[in-house]
Design an enzyme around this catalytic site. Structure first.
Site, mmCIF file in Angstrom:
data_model
loop_
_atom_site.group_PDB
_atom_site.id
_atom_site.type_symbol
_atom_site.label_atom_id
_atom_site.label_comp_id
_atom_site.label_asym_id
_atom_site.label_seq_id
_atom_site.Cartn_x
_atom_site.Cartn_y
_atom_site.Cartn_z
ATOM 1 C CB SER A 99 -0.962 -0.039 1.196
ATOM 2 O OG SER A 99 -2.013 0.868 1.048
ATOM 3 C CG ASP A 234 -6.826 -3.459 -3.320
ATOM 4 O OD1 ASP A 234 -7.503 -2.779 -2.527
ATOM 5 O OD2 ASP A 234 -5.592 -3.348 -3.432
ATOM 6 C CG HIS A 262 -5.384 -2.815 0.226
ATOM 7 N ND1 HIS A 262 -4.854 -2.332 -0.954
ATOM 8 C CD2 HIS A 262 -4.800 -2.088 1.229
ATOM 9 C CE1 HIS A 262 -3.997 -1.357 -0.690
ATOM 10 N NE2 HIS A 262 -3.939 -1.197 0.626
#
Length: 310
Positions: A99, A234, A262
């Site tokens: 991320s 995601d 995610h």
């Protein structure tokens, strides 16, 4: 990982930096995402440490690291990680980011290419403006007032309060990631943690979406072994960004986890570990050639935003 592997600390530039380290062999650096900590790697840390020296820091403002009023930009994070590795006597590593940590990993490779042996980007930020609406809302003015009300509620009560909501809204639009995101929420119980979170978020996101991009300089990693990992489901950063990034880095390898969101390293840890081990075994560490790097810089990469004009 929490309760099983001790956290260590080093003071760097006057701030206490928390990290976990274990294993022996080539170095793997694991960089977490926004509002998260080194705990995000809890399911993969020990299996990886059986084969590698694994370092998982809590970035400044996160986890058990200090949370000062400071610079929380992607570049500052890359510098802080460089300094921690130097203090630990680690000259280079395979850099793995999730991320926001994926954006930090790319920035690290850009700023310190001689220290980056391989690059693994897991659902990284920086490949397009799209991001979950909750993050856009928190980046907008006024979130300072709402965030303490939300995070000040004990997790048990919040879960009870939200119990019916996920069923009505599809886990607040987070799907597979709802439980993992809810777990991250516990990290923002204090005013300093909330302030650090908002400063970090607003350095990369505004009310319209992501503003930080890696597309304008990722061409400089040409020749560096690169692995892109994304969850098909995601809901935080859409899987469509995987193809955008893969097209911008055609030398990269792309792996899509069809049943993950995610957090593929949490959803399918065994597959994730096997993927990293295979990638490391099948590729040679990058050798930084300063002359070639400067040549790439002078040539420049393709325009990553052709619709914006010149």
């Amino acid at each position: 990982m929490a309760g099983e592997l001790d956290i260590e600390y080093r003071t760097i530039h006057g701030y206490r930096r928390a990290f976990r380290i274990a294993g022996d062999g080539p170095a793997l650096l694991l960089i977490h995402g926004i509002g998260d900590s080194s705990r995000t790697w809890r399911k993969v840390f020990k299996p990886l440490a059986e084969h590698y020296t694994v370092i998982a820091p809590d970035m400044l403002g996160h986890g058990d690291s200090d949370k000062p009023r400071a610079d929380y930009s992607v570049g500052a994070y890359a510098c802080g990680i460089r300094d921690l590795l130097a203090v630990l006597g680690i000259s280079s590593a395979t850099v793995i980011g999730h991320s926001l940590g994926g954006g930090v990993a790319m920035q690290f490779a850009y700023q310190f290419p001689e220290r980056c042996e391989r690059l693994v980007l897991t659902c990284p930020g920086g490949a397009g403006p799209e991001v979950h609406p909750v993050l856009r809302a928190l980046a907008a003015p006024g979130a300072e007032a709402a965030l303490p009300l939300i995070t000040g509620t004990p997790l048990s009560k919040l879960s009870a309060m939200l119990g019916p909501v996920p069923r009505w809204t599809g886990e607040l639009g987070m799907g597979e990631d709802y439980e993992f995101v809810l777990d991250c929420y516990t990290a923002m119980r204090t005013a300093t943690a909330r302030a650090s979170f908002l400063r970090t978020l607003r350095s990369v996101v505004d009310a319209s979406g992501q503003v930080a991009s890696m597309l304008d300089r990722c061409y400089l990693t040409e020749g560096m072994p690169t692995l892109l990992v994304w969850g098909e489901r995601d809901q935080v950063i859409p899987v469509s960004h995987a193809e955008i990034l893969h097209e911008a880095m055609p030398w990269s390898r792309l792996e899509i986890f069809q049943d993950a969101g995610h957090f593929p390293h949490l959803s399918e840890p065994e597959r994730y570990v096997d993927l990293l081990k295979g990638f490391a075994a099948e590729t040679e560490p990058a050798h930084h050639d300063p002359d070639r790097w400067v040549s790439l810089l002078r040539q420049g990469g393709p325009n990553p935003f052709p619709s914006s004009g010149t």
